[in-house]
Design an enzyme around this catalytic site. Structure first.
Site, short mmCIF file in Angstrom:
data_model
loop_
_atom_site.label_atom_id
_atom_site.label_comp_id
_atom_site.label_asym_id
_atom_site.label_seq_id
_atom_site.Cartn_x
_atom_site.Cartn_y
_atom_site.Cartn_z
N HIS A 77 -44.31 31.43 -7.47
CA HIS A 77 -43.61 31.99 -8.79
C HIS A 77 -43.63 30.97 -9.76
CE1 HIS A 77 -40.57 33.58 -11.32
NE2 HIS A 77 -39.71 32.96 -10.62
N GLU A 79 -41.83 30.38 -12.32
CA GLU A 79 -40.51 29.78 -13.34
C GLU A 79 -40.27 28.21 -12.72
OE1 GLU A 79 -37.22 32.36 -12.54
OE2 GLU A 79 -36.06 31.53 -14.15
N ASP A 81 -38.15 26.16 -11.65
CA ASP A 81 -37.36 25.70 -10.67
C ASP A 81 -38.30 25.55 -9.47
OD1 ASP A 81 -37.03 28.40 -11.08
OD2 ASP A 81 -35.52 28.67 -9.41
N HIS A 143 -38.75 38.51 -9.31
CA HIS A 143 -38.16 39.08 -10.47
C HIS A 143 -38.98 38.81 -11.72
CE1 HIS A 143 -35.92 35.29 -12.03
NE2 HIS A 143 -36.76 34.81 -11.07
N TYR A 190 -26.09 36.60 -6.15
CA TYR A 190 -27.57 36.52 -6.71
C TYR A 190 -28.18 37.89 -6.77
CZ TYR A 190 -32.08 34.15 -6.10
OH TYR A 190 -33.45 33.82 -6.15
FE1 FEO Z 1 -37.30 32.95 -10.64
FE2 FEO Z 1 -35.89 30.67 -8.48
O1 FEO Z 1 -36.89 31.26 -10.07
#
Ligand code: FEO
Length: 391
Positions: A77, A79, A81, A143, A190
């Site tokens: 992923h 993103e 982070d 997501h 979450y």
């Molecule tokens: Fe969708 Fe933990 O980043």
């Protein structure tokens, strides 16, 4: 930290984090960015961590392995982070292939403006590590469009990235070691705040993964704990949450200027409780409560009541912002009603009704207004209003 055979956790616990996604997600208990190193015949790094910790991550990683021994990097992923430390890492090993989805290339390039040795994978593709293989499973919109999982044969470990995670800097690594109430709360929060809009896709993807018949001994998420004790419990829980989840709960949400709407909220709650002793009723002032915690309560509710006084022919900004937030989360199968005090005009209830409807809630009635501070007659009307909602 060794987690199984040749798999190591090489992530970062972020004890300090209190806000994630800008101001969009409160992280009262911090978070973790879980990165994993697999040392079979081939050495693989699965995901990295958030950019502010990139230098210390790469420094620590290089203490346990010569970075040049890394054969493959997996970016489940993009993103930041999870991909934030890639630029620092790839500075040392620029030729090492990065396995990701086609959309992952777009996102990784979009974030980092760097071109690496990308290798596109699709569901069912396999990468040999020697005796064991990594199997890739695309998970678009769980997501982000680029999201994917991967699965290590032999050890039966699913690396699920964001799915099944929690923003939770726990004092231990595994699900059976931590406070179970905290774990349930953080997992629910979450799901409620991040995955609710994608519930139909959650169900479809889990059924697809289960149809592969792969044994799952451990689920290594990218945030929070690793599920090793009865790991499929969180899969079953996700199926339940994705199925328009609700408990026997009604949540009353409001903001107030001169206590009129607050009094209405409390009287309506009192009226509901008098009529139904079994229902769990929770009451929150939006200007005094964390919005993500209230979203979690909405997620658990079968009905919500939303109140605001009328101001400048509109509603209070805290209520408007919250209604915008729950519209994006696309809750289903929930009922709602509106209330609010006013001095003149009294448009708030109509506005709240419109926004609740556009957010997909089924309106119970036209709502209730009370002029100025509720007098005895209006207090009785609020009690009756609450009573009628549950009988
Ligand atoms: Fe969708 Fe933990 O980043």
């Amino acid at each position: 930290m060794k987690i199984k055979n040749n798999i190591y956790w090489v992530g970062k616990k972020d004890w300090e984090l209190r806000k994630f996604h800008g101001d969009e997600y409160s992280t009262h208990k911090g978070s973790s960015y879980n990165s994993y190193l697999i040392r079979e015949d081939k050495t693989v790094l699965i995901d990295t961590i958030w950019q502010p910790y990139a230098k210390e991550y790469v420094r620590d990683l290089s203490k346990i392995i010569d970075l040049n021994q890394i054969d493959y990097v997996i970016a489940n992923h993009a993103e930041i982070d999870h991909s934030g430390a890639l630029p620092e890492l790839m500075r040392h090993i620029p030729e090492v292939p990065i396995y990701c989805t086609k959309k992952g290339i777009d996102s990784l390039k979009g974030h980092h403006h760097l071109d690496w040795n990308f290798q596109v994978v699709k569901t069912g593709d396999r990468l040999s590590l020697g005796a064991k293989e990594l199997v890739f499973i695309e998970a678009p919109m769980l997501h982000w469009p680029d999201s994917m999982f991967c699965y290590l044969t032999g050890d039966n470990v699913l690396f699920s990235n964001d799915a099944f995670g929690q923003h939770y800097a726990a004092e231990f690594l595994y699900n059976d070691q931590v406070d179970q109430a905290e774990l349930r709360h953080e997992s629910t929060k979450y799901y409620a705040n991040i995955l609710t809009p994608f519930s139909r896709l959650v169900t479809k993807k889990i059924k697809e993964v289960l149809s592969f018949g792969l044994p799952v001994d451990m689920i290594c998420t990218s945030h929070g704990v690793i599920w090793r004790d009865n790991p499929t419990q969180i899969i079953e829980q996700y199926l339940a949450w994705a199925d328009d989840y609700q408990e026997n709960q009604i949540t009353v949400i409001y903001d107030t200027m001169w206590e009129g709407t607050r009094q209405m909220a409390e009287r309506i709650a009192q009226g509901m409780k008098a009529a139904d002793k079994t229902v769990r009723i929770k009451v929150y002032n939006l200007s005094k409560t964390d919005k993500n915690d209230v979203v979690t309560e909405v997620f658990k509710s079968k009905m919500i009541l939303v109140g605001s006084p009328t101001i400048n022919n509109g509603i209070l900004v805290s209520v408007a912002g919250f209604l915008e937030m729950i519209k994006g989360l696309k809750f289903k199968n929930k009922k709602a009603a509106a209330f609010g005090s006013y001095g003149w005009g009294g448009e708030a209830v109509k506005i709240i009704n419109e926004r609740l409807e556009s957010a997909g809630f089924e309106l119970m009635n036209e709502g209730i207004k009370a002029k100025w501070n509720p007098d005895e007659e209006n207090i009785q009307r609020c009690l009756q209003f609450g009573n009628a909602l549950v009988t």
